[in-house]
Structure formats: structure tokens, C-alpha cells
Write a protein that holds these residues in place. Structure first.
Motif, PDB file in Angstrom:
ATOM      1  N   ASN A  37      21.897  26.871  60.654  1.00  0.00           N
ATOM      2  CA  ASN A  37      22.285  27.733  61.771  1.00  0.00           C
ATOM      3  C   ASN A  37      23.610  28.445  61.478  1.00  0.00           C
ATOM      4  OD1 ASN A  37      21.962  28.914  64.257  1.00  0.00           O
ATOM      5  ND2 ASN A  37      22.720  27.163  65.412  1.00  0.00           N
ATOM      6  N   MET A  38      23.994  29.352  62.336  1.00  0.00           N
ATOM      7  CA  MET A  38      25.241  30.129  62.224  1.00  0.00           C
ATOM      8  C   MET A  38      25.217  31.053  60.993  1.00  0.00           C
ATOM      9  SD  MET A  38      26.633  28.545  64.826  1.00  0.00           S
ATOM     10  CE  MET A  38      26.709  26.931  65.626  1.00  0.00           C
ATOM     11  N   MET A  39      24.032  31.504  60.603  1.00  0.00           N
ATOM     12  CA  MET A  39      23.952  32.337  59.406  1.00  0.00           C
ATOM     13  C   MET A  39      24.638  33.681  59.583  1.00  0.00           C
ATOM     14  SD  MET A  39      22.747  30.744  56.898  1.00  0.00           S
ATOM     15  CE  MET A  39      22.737  32.209  55.874  1.00  0.00           C
ATOM     16  N   ASP A  40      24.737  34.149  60.816  1.00  0.00           N
ATOM     17  CA  ASP A  40      25.449  35.406  61.056  1.00  0.00           C
ATOM     18  C   ASP A  40      26.917  35.267  60.659  1.00  0.00           C
ATOM     19  OD1 ASP A  40      25.416  33.528  63.174  1.00  0.00           O
ATOM     20  OD2 ASP A  40      26.288  34.993  64.537  1.00  0.00           O
ATOM     21  N   GLU A  41      27.510  34.093  60.938  1.00  0.00           N
ATOM     22  CA  GLU A  41      28.908  33.874  60.582  1.00  0.00           C
ATOM     23  C   GLU A  41      29.063  33.696  59.070  1.00  0.00           C
ATOM     24  OE1 GLU A  41      30.413  30.671  62.888  1.00  0.00           O
ATOM     25  OE2 GLU A  41      29.813  31.560  64.808  1.00  0.00           O
ATOM     26  N   VAL A  42      28.083  33.049  58.448  1.00  0.00           N
ATOM     27  CA  VAL A  42      28.105  32.900  56.991  1.00  0.00           C
ATOM     28  C   VAL A  42      28.117  34.264  56.330  1.00  0.00           C
ATOM     29  CG1 VAL A  42      26.803  32.082  54.989  1.00  0.00           C
ATOM     30  CG2 VAL A  42      27.002  30.632  57.015  1.00  0.00           C
ATOM     31  N   GLU A  43      27.281  35.172  56.816  1.00  0.00           N
ATOM     32  CA  GLU A  43      27.208  36.513  56.245  1.00  0.00           C
ATOM     33  C   GLU A  43      28.517  37.267  56.440  1.00  0.00           C
ATOM     34  OE1 GLU A  43      23.880  38.320  58.111  1.00  0.00           O
ATOM     35  OE2 GLU A  43      22.401  37.079  57.078  1.00  0.00           O
ATOM     36  N   GLN A  44      29.114  37.118  57.624  1.00  0.00           N
ATOM     37  CA  GLN A  44      30.376  37.802  57.900  1.00  0.00           C
ATOM     38  C   GLN A  44      31.472  37.365  56.936  1.00  0.00           C
ATOM     39  OE1 GLN A  44      31.404  37.158  61.997  1.00  0.00           O
ATOM     40  NE2 GLN A  44      29.556  38.174  62.778  1.00  0.00           N
ATOM     41  N   ASN A  45      31.446  36.120  56.521  1.00  0.00           N
ATOM     42  CA  ASN A  45      32.454  35.595  55.603  1.00  0.00           C
ATOM     43  C   ASN A  45      32.162  35.940  54.151  1.00  0.00           C
ATOM     44  OD1 ASN A  45      33.914  34.393  57.694  1.00  0.00           O
ATOM     45  ND2 ASN A  45      32.746  32.488  57.574  1.00  0.00           N
ATOM     46  N   GLY A  46      31.035  36.594  53.901  1.00  0.00           N
ATOM     47  CA  GLY A  46      30.687  36.963  52.533  1.00  0.00           C
ATOM     48  C   GLY A  46      30.149  35.811  51.714  1.00  0.00           C
ATOM     49  N   THR A  47      29.784  34.704  52.366  1.00  0.00           N
ATOM     50  CA  THR A  47      29.250  33.540  51.660  1.00  0.00           C
ATOM     51  C   THR A  47      27.747  33.695  51.447  1.00  0.00           C
ATOM     52  OG1 THR A  47      30.935  32.091  52.628  1.00  0.00           O
ATOM     53  CG2 THR A  47      28.938  31.029  51.781  1.00  0.00           C
ATOM     54  N   THR A  48      27.267  33.268  50.305  1.00  0.00           N
ATOM     55  CA  THR A  48      25.831  33.297  50.022  1.00  0.00           C
ATOM     56  C   THR A  48      25.343  31.877  49.759  1.00  0.00           C
ATOM     57  OG1 THR A  48      26.207  33.672  47.664  1.00  0.00           O
ATOM     58  CG2 THR A  48      25.928  35.618  49.063  1.00  0.00           C
ATOM     59  N   ILE A  49      24.089  31.622  50.137  1.00  0.00           N
ATOM     60  CA  ILE A  49      23.483  30.301  49.971  1.00  0.00           C
ATOM     61  C   ILE A  49      22.132  30.458  49.289  1.00  0.00           C
ATOM     62  CG2 ILE A  49      22.650  28.236  51.157  1.00  0.00           C
ATOM     63  CD1 ILE A  49      24.535  28.893  53.461  1.00  0.00           C
ATOM     64  N   ASP A  50      21.904  29.656  48.271  1.00  0.00           N
ATOM     65  CA  ASP A  50      20.613  29.651  47.580  1.00  0.00           C
ATOM     66  C   ASP A  50      19.703  28.663  48.311  1.00  0.00           C
ATOM     67  OD1 ASP A  50      18.436  29.395  45.894  1.00  0.00           O
ATOM     68  OD2 ASP A  50      19.634  29.574  44.065  1.00  0.00           O
ATOM     69  N   PHE A  51      18.941  29.171  49.261  1.00  0.00           N
ATOM     70  CA  PHE A  51      18.128  28.307  50.111  1.00  0.00           C
ATOM     71  C   PHE A  51      17.015  27.616  49.332  1.00  0.00           C
ATOM     72  CE2 PHE A  51      19.562  31.962  52.692  1.00  0.00           C
ATOM     73  CZ  PHE A  51      20.485  31.291  53.479  1.00  0.00           C
ATOM     74  N   GLU A  52      16.422  28.335  48.385  1.00  0.00           N
ATOM     75  CA  GLU A  52      15.325  27.752  47.617  1.00  0.00           C
ATOM     76  C   GLU A  52      15.819  26.575  46.783  1.00  0.00           C
ATOM     77  OE1 GLU A  52      11.883  29.112  44.402  1.00  0.00           O
ATOM     78  OE2 GLU A  52      13.241  30.587  45.281  1.00  0.00           O
ATOM     79  N   LYS A  53      16.973  26.732  46.154  1.00  0.00           N
ATOM     80  CA  LYS A  53      17.514  25.661  45.338  1.00  0.00           C
ATOM     81  C   LYS A  53      17.938  24.477  46.205  1.00  0.00           C
ATOM     82  CE  LYS A  53      20.751  24.806  41.547  1.00  0.00           C
ATOM     83  NZ  LYS A  53      21.757  25.419  40.638  1.00  0.00           N
ATOM     84  N   MET A  54      18.524  24.783  47.358  1.00  0.00           N
ATOM     85  CA  MET A  54      18.924  23.711  48.267  1.00  0.00           C
ATOM     86  C   MET A  54      17.706  22.928  48.743  1.00  0.00           C
ATOM     87  SD  MET A  54      21.119  23.895  51.834  1.00  0.00           S
ATOM     88  CE  MET A  54      22.628  24.337  50.964  1.00  0.00           C
ATOM     89  N   SER A  55      16.623  23.646  49.034  1.00  0.00           N
ATOM     90  CA  SER A  55      15.391  22.990  49.458  1.00  0.00           C
ATOM     91  C   SER A  55      14.851  22.075  48.364  1.00  0.00           C
ATOM     92  CB  SER A  55      14.344  24.040  49.836  1.00  0.00           C
ATOM     93  OG  SER A  55      13.137  23.427  50.228  1.00  0.00           O
ATOM     94  N   ASP A  56      14.902  22.546  47.106  1.00  0.00           N
ATOM     95  CA  ASP A  56      14.422  21.732  45.988  1.00  0.00           C
ATOM     96  C   ASP A  56      15.273  20.479  45.820  1.00  0.00           C
ATOM     97  OD1 ASP A  56      12.413  23.516  45.491  1.00  0.00           O
ATOM     98  OD2 ASP A  56      13.516  24.621  43.941  1.00  0.00           O
ATOM     99  N   MET A  57      16.588  20.622  45.934  1.00  0.00           N
ATOM    100  CA  MET A  57      17.478  19.485  45.730  1.00  0.00           C
ATOM    101  C   MET A  57      17.376  18.462  46.866  1.00  0.00           C
ATOM    102  SD  MET A  57      20.880  21.368  44.149  1.00  0.00           S
ATOM    103  CE  MET A  57      21.653  19.824  43.629  1.00  0.00           C
ATOM    104  N   LEU A  58      17.140  18.943  48.086  1.00  0.00           N
ATOM    105  CA  LEU A  58      17.002  18.034  49.222  1.00  0.00           C
ATOM    106  C   LEU A  58      15.601  17.445  49.324  1.00  0.00           C
ATOM    107  CD1 LEU A  58      18.903  19.932  52.090  1.00  0.00           C
ATOM    108  CD2 LEU A  58      19.545  17.726  51.117  1.00  0.00           C
ATOM    109  N   GLY A  59      14.630  18.189  48.815  1.00  0.00           N
ATOM    110  CA  GLY A  59      13.246  17.763  48.971  1.00  0.00           C
ATOM    111  C   GLY A  59      12.729  18.003  50.378  1.00  0.00           C
TER     112      GLY A  59
END
Length: 650
Positions: free
Chosen positions: A125-147
Motif C-alpha cells: 500500500n501507499m504506492m502513490d507516496e513511494v512514486e512521489q519519493n522516486g523509489t522503485t520496487i521490483d515486485f516480481e523479484k520480491m514475490s519470488d523471494m517471499l514465495g
């Protein structure tokens, strides 16, 4: 939970992660949401319907919003509620809402939930704030690592699970997360349909069911801690390092830090809060609010009353019925609704302070004061909620880990001036303190806080002795409230006030009209003083004479306030003529009356909540008696000092 529900979804996450906002979007509900931790103190249940695959048959999906917790190790009542629900009820799907701006802290609960074996989705959640801060997240890789499937959302803006493919495969671009709640529902339904038949639920021994026992809160050393914490945090660090790439802007973090340098300043913080509240009160109860209130008063007291009276007269309606409707119902309900504009203006500002994250800072500032009396700033959060309604405020005390602190907070929270008392203040302030409305209103609110603090010190030194609790509170970042959610909050508060006026106050007005017009033989009383209310009130007059309002009508107005505080205004409108009201009250007695209504026993609903939360009739009755004794003492002091001051000045 509905018996007809085939599937159950549980929303779990840290406090203030956006669970309730997402719950409202999914179920089209209007549960309380706030920009601070601990808003949800019991599980909330809603539902939506889905279409069964390959058929037109509808199936009900139950959605449960669980209290926010940081881990599955139970420290407080709301954590036990969440833990036991997931273990006992075995939901078909757990949606773990994670604040994407605080990944390291939030993912600890994710790892623990994963151990329970229930089908699970991680919603960032709070992805709008993440974008405003210029932060990027690799969701696919995070999903693989978490299972676990990982999906970016923004619960407030409705920017949610973008598509079935995005949900299952993760996300490479945060902009692709833009979508609607409908897609969330569609993907959730898909997961439910595929997992329901073959689902196996297993629980590790380290997460067995816990019963709510106050001893758990007093003996933290006996709680079964997760010995794998260090390993979990090591894994979290690896995942965050590999998938989260911090931006250089950090707009939100920098903005919050700059504002906090001023608003949480050791010396300026509390004075700024008092000045802000003074400005709000002056605006709400100044010319703007008064203008609209006058319009409503004219509508009820002249336009509507004259129309109904003329209509009933032309129709040959019995005189008693005309009097009941015009001088009972319309007068009583109209007296309360007259103040709706001023109350709405106040709600607009208080909701803005709440949703922006400022009120959480006020709790932080109060910690320095509360520490000296044996409490922590966390106790101030239920007290802040008490400015709206005492019932949810008392329930919010469940978030306190220490049992003695919890009981103390329940005792003192009713001293906060709830919204139901506002019509009383507005009536008296408008009549006797029109030149200083904002100042008098601020004085009453500050007096309530001061009495609560003094009472907490006394209670902690006597019947609720216990060790001091450390204050660890998450300060949310300052956020611009979502307009839809913000207006929804204001409307819900105003709507509750209007509903009470249309139900409880209508009934109270009928009872007041009857009891002031008829005696115990149920015949019309020639003199109101000989009526049911008159006889009862005159018996109690000697008790209230030392406070300055030794008139049976004032006494009975206070007594009906036990049903609902708004009914005090209805009673005054029905029992008094304008001339009698102005003659029997003075600025001194008016202020003493307001102090008494500020502090005396809460309404019936609040009393029932206090009894339930304390789980003791003895303590609940003692709390009501204590609050009334404090009110009597404070009103007596105010009246006597007021008389001496008037004599000195004259």
C-alpha cells in the motif's frame, strides 16, 4: 460473520497500514479511518458478492478487518483478537497490507503470517507516496523471494490490483499498478475459487491460540517470543536490499521532518496546538457558524412551527397533539439541529487534523506530561477520540498493553468533551458569552484535559497502581487527506449527530413534554412545577443549589442528559421560556452549568461501554460516581469563584 458466506477474507497488517481504508473500498462500508496507529480495536466484518464460476449463482465473500498488529506475539487485546481469528477461523485468504514506505518494519508480520499456511497475498500500500519519493520496487523479484504474490496498491486512491497477470506475476512498473477495486475483487475471487477445494490449513506450534488474559499484559516476560526474530530481520534486509531502490527526492520524508521541527518542538508544540484549537473554535462558533445556525433556528421556531400549528388547527387536531408536535418534538429536535452548522465546521477542522497526521503528534507531545503521572502518551489517543464520541474512545483503550493504564484511561476518557456536549456549550455561550465564544469553548476543552490528567495522577497513585509503561508510538508521515475519504469522515460524524436527533432526541422530547405537562395521576398539571418532572426536580434542587442552578428545570435537564447529552438542550428548550432562561441564568451560573455537563457521568451508551470494557459493574458504577463527584466539585468551585469575582468587580 455471516452464516451464508462461503468464503472469508482476512485483512491483516501493521497499525496505520491502510487496512480499514481497503476494507471500506471492498465492502463499500464506512468504518472509522485515521492517520494514526490503533484506530481499529476490534474486528470489523463486511461482505461483497461474487459470481460462481460457470454459473449465475451468487456467492457471499465475508471480509474481516482485523486490528493492526506488529507481530503474532500478543501484547494487547487487539493483537490477541487478530492472532486468534487467523488461527481459529482459518480464513480462505489473508490479504497482508504492507506500508510500502516502511517495508522493513511491516514485513516482519508478513513472515509470521506466512508460517500459518493460509493462502496469502501481500498488498504493498501507499504506492502513490513511494512514486512521489522516486523509489522503485521490483515486485516480481520480491514475490519470488517471499514465495507470495505481491501487488502494489493505493487503497485511498483506489489504485489497486491491476490485473490477474499483474497479481500473479508481480509488477515492474509502479505506474502499471493503476486500476480499480473491481480488479482486486476479480483477482481475489479467482484465488478463492482455485484454492477453496484443495486448501489445507496448518498452524505451527509456536503460534497456538491465546486467550485474552490481563495477566498476559502484566507479565510480558512470560509471553512466548519468536526466537527466530534475528533470522527474520536478516531475511527482510536481504529482500529489501534486493528489491527496493530508494529515490533521491524523499519528498514526503523531508516534508514531514521540516514540519515536525516546528509542530513537535519541545517548547512550541503544545502552545501551537492550543492556538490552533482557539482559531478553530473562534471560526466555528463565530459569525459564519452563527449565520447558518440562525437560519435553521428561524426555520424550526417560526416557519415549520407556524405551518404545522396552522395545519393542525385547520384540520381540527386535538390541542394536546398540536402542543406535543409543536412545543415538544419540533422544539426539542430543532433546538439540537440548530447547531448543526457550527458542529459540522468543527468536524471539518478536527477531521483534517486527524487525517493529516497532526493529532498523532499531539499524543507525542502529551507524553512528557503523561509520563510524570505514570501514564504514556499512548493513553492520549483514546482521549483524542473522545472529542468525537466517548463510546469508541473507551474501546480504543484496548490498544494499551498495561492493564492498569487501560483502566485508568477508561476512567478519564469521559472527561473529554464529546460532540454531543457541543449543543449545550453553543446554547449557553451564544446567550451569555457572545463576545468571547472561541475563548470560552477552548477553556472548556482545556479544562476537560486538565481534569483528566489530574484524575489520572490520583488514580495511578491509589487504586490503579502499577509499573510505568514505555511509550513507543509510530508517527505517521503528514499526508494530504484523500478528498473522498475526508468528506466521508465529516459526513459520517454529522450523520451520526443527525440520526441521534431524529431518533433518541425525538423520543426524549416526547418524554420531556409529557413529564412536564402531566402529574403522577397522568392528568394535565395546572402548574409545571407540580408535574412529574417538577416534583422530582424540586426534590433534588437542594443538592444543586450550591452550584448556582437550583431550579427544577435545570436539574431535570441534567438528568435527561444521562440518556443523551443532546437531550439537555431539548429539555431546556421545552421547559424554559426565553424570558425565564435569561432571568434564571447568569454568566456565572451558565459557566458552572457547562462545567458540570462537561465532567459529569457519560451518556447511557458510554456507561454501557465502560461496563463492558472494565468487565465489572462495581468499577463502572464507581467510575460514573467518581466523574459526577468531580463535576460537582468543579462546578461548585467555578460558581463560588465567579461570585467572588463579580462582587469584587462591582
Amino acid at each position: 460473520m455471516s452464516d451464508a458466506a462461503k468464503f472469508t477474507i482476512a485483512l491483516a497488517g501493521n497499525p496505520n497500514s491502510g487496512k480499514t481504508t481497503l476494507f471500506n473500498r471492498l465492502t463499500k462500508s464506512n468504518q472509522k479511518v485515521g492517520n494514526w496507529a490503533g484506530v481499529t480495536v476490534e474486528k470489523k466484518i463486511g461482505s461483497y458478492t461474487k459470481t460462481k464460476p460457470g454459473a449465475d449463482e451468487k456467492e457471499t465473500v465475508s471480509v474481516v478487518d482485523l486490528p493492526g498488529i506488529y507481530s503474532l506475539t500478543p501484547y494487547s487485546a487487539e493483537e490477541i483478537i487478530t492472532r486468534n481469528f487467523i488461527i481459529d477461523e482459518k480464513p480462505d485468504l489473508v490479504i497482508n497490507i504492507v506500508d510500502a514506505t516502511s517495508m522493513e518494519r511491516n514485513l516482519y508480520l508478513t513472515f509470521q503470517l506466512k508460517k500459518l499456511g493460509s493462502p496469502m497475498i501481500v498488498a504493498l500500500n501507499m504506492m502513490d507516496e513511494v512514486e512521489q519519493n522516486g523509489t522503485t520496487i521490483d515486485f516480481e523479484k520480491m514475490s519470488d523471494m517471499l514465495g507470495i504474490p505481491v501487488v502494489p496498491i493505493s487503497a485511498i486512491e483506489g489504485k489497486s490490483f491491476s490485473s490477474k497477470v499483474a497479481k500473479l506475476m508481480g509488477y515492474k512498473s509502479s505506474k502499471a499498478a493503476e486500476g480499480g477495486i473491481e480488479r482486486l475483487i476479480a483477482k481475489t475471487n479467482d484465488i478463492l475459487d482455485h484454492n477453496f477445494e484443495n486448501r489445507a490449513f496448518k498452524t505451527e506450534d509456536s503460534f497456538e491460540k491465546k486467550k485474552f488474559d490481563p495477566a498476559l499484559l502484566k507479565h510480558a516476560e512470560d509471553i512466548d517470543y519468536d526466537t527466530q526474530s534475528a533470522e527474520i530481520y536478516s531475511d527482510i534486509f536481504k529482500i529489501v536490499s534486493a528489491t527496493v531502490h530508494e529515490g533521491e527526492k524523499n519528498i514526503q520524508r523531508n516534508r514531514t521532518a521540516k514540519i515536525d521541527r516546528v509542530l513537535t518542538n519541545k517548547w512550541l508544540g503544545i502552545p501551537i496546538f492550543l492556538v490552533l484549537m482557539g482559531i478553530i473554535f473562534q471560526f466555528a462558533f463565530g459569525p459564519v457558524g452563527a449565520f447558518f445556525s440562525d437560519l435553521i433556528e428561524v426555520f424550526f421556531s417560526e416557519t415549520l412551527s407556524e405551518f404545522i400549528e396552522g395545519w393542525f388547527t385547520a384540520a381540527g387536531t386535538a390541542a394536546w397533539m398540536t402542543d406535543l408536535v409543536v412545543n415538544g418534538i419540533i422544539a426539542g429536535v430543532g433546538a439540537v439541529l440548530t447547531f448543526i452548522p457550527q458542529i459540522v465546521i468543527l468536524f471539518i477542522f478536527l477531521t483534517l487534523m486527524e487525517d493529516s497526521g497532526y493529532l498523532a503528534r499531539v499524543a507525542f507531545l502529551m507524553d512528557r506530561i503523561f509520563t510524570k503521572i505514570g501514564l504514556s502518551g499512548k493513553s492520549f489517543i483514546p482521549m483524542l477520540l473522545g472529542f468525537g464520541c466517548t463510546v469508541p474512545a473507551v474501546m480504543a483503550a484496548r490498544t494499551l498493553d498495561n492493564e492498569m493504564d487501560r483502566k485508568t484511561t477508561i476512567f478519564i476518557t469521559p472527561f473529554m468533551s464529546c460532540g454531543a456536549r457541543l449543543p449545550i456549550y453553543v446554547l449557553f455561550i451564544g446567550a451569555f458569552f457572545s463576545a468571547h465564544q472561541g475563548l470560552i469553548m477552548l477553556t472548556l476543552y482545556v479544562l476537560g484535559i486538565a481534569v483528566a490528567i489530574a484524575s489520572a495522577w490520583l488514580l495511578k497513585k491509589t487504586i490503579f497502581k502499577g509499573p510505568e509503561s514505555p511509550f513507543i508510538m509510530e508517527l505517521p508521515p503528514y499526508r494530504f487527506p484523500d478528498l473522498y475519504t475526508y468528506l466521508q469522515h465529516v459526513w459520517e460524524k454529522a450523520r451520526g449527530f443527525i440520526i441521534r436527533a431524529g431518533t433518541i432526541i425525538v423520543l426524549a422530547s416526547i418524554v420531556i413534554w409529557f413529564c412536564q405537562g402531566y402529574d403522577f395521576t397522568l392528568t394535565a398539571a395546572e402548574d409545571p412545577a407540580e408535574s412529574i418532572f417538577g416534583v422530582i426536580g424540586n426534590l433534588m434542587v437542594p443538592f444543586f443549589e450550591p452550584l448556582g442552578f437550583g431550579d427544577w428545570r435545570a436539574v431535570m435537564s441534567l438528568l435527561v442528559g444521562f440518556v443523551a447529552k443532546e437531550a439537555v438542550v431539548s429539555a431546556i428548550e421545552i421547559l424554559y421560556t426565553s424570558e425565564d432562561f435569561a432571568a434564571l441564568f447568569t454568566p456565572v451560573t451558565a459557566f458552572a452549568f457547562m462545567v458540570f455537563t462537561l465532567l459529569y457521568l457519560p451518556c447511557l451508551a458510554a456507561f454501557a461501554t465502560i461496563k463492558r470494557e472494565l468487565n465489572s459493574w462495581k468499577l463502572a458504577i464507581f467510575a460514573a460516581a467518581y466523574q459526577t463527584a468531580i463535576a460537582y466539585t468543579a462546578a461548585f468551585i467555578v460558581y463560588r469563584i465567579g461570585l467572588l469575582t463579580v462582587q469584587y468587580l462591582s
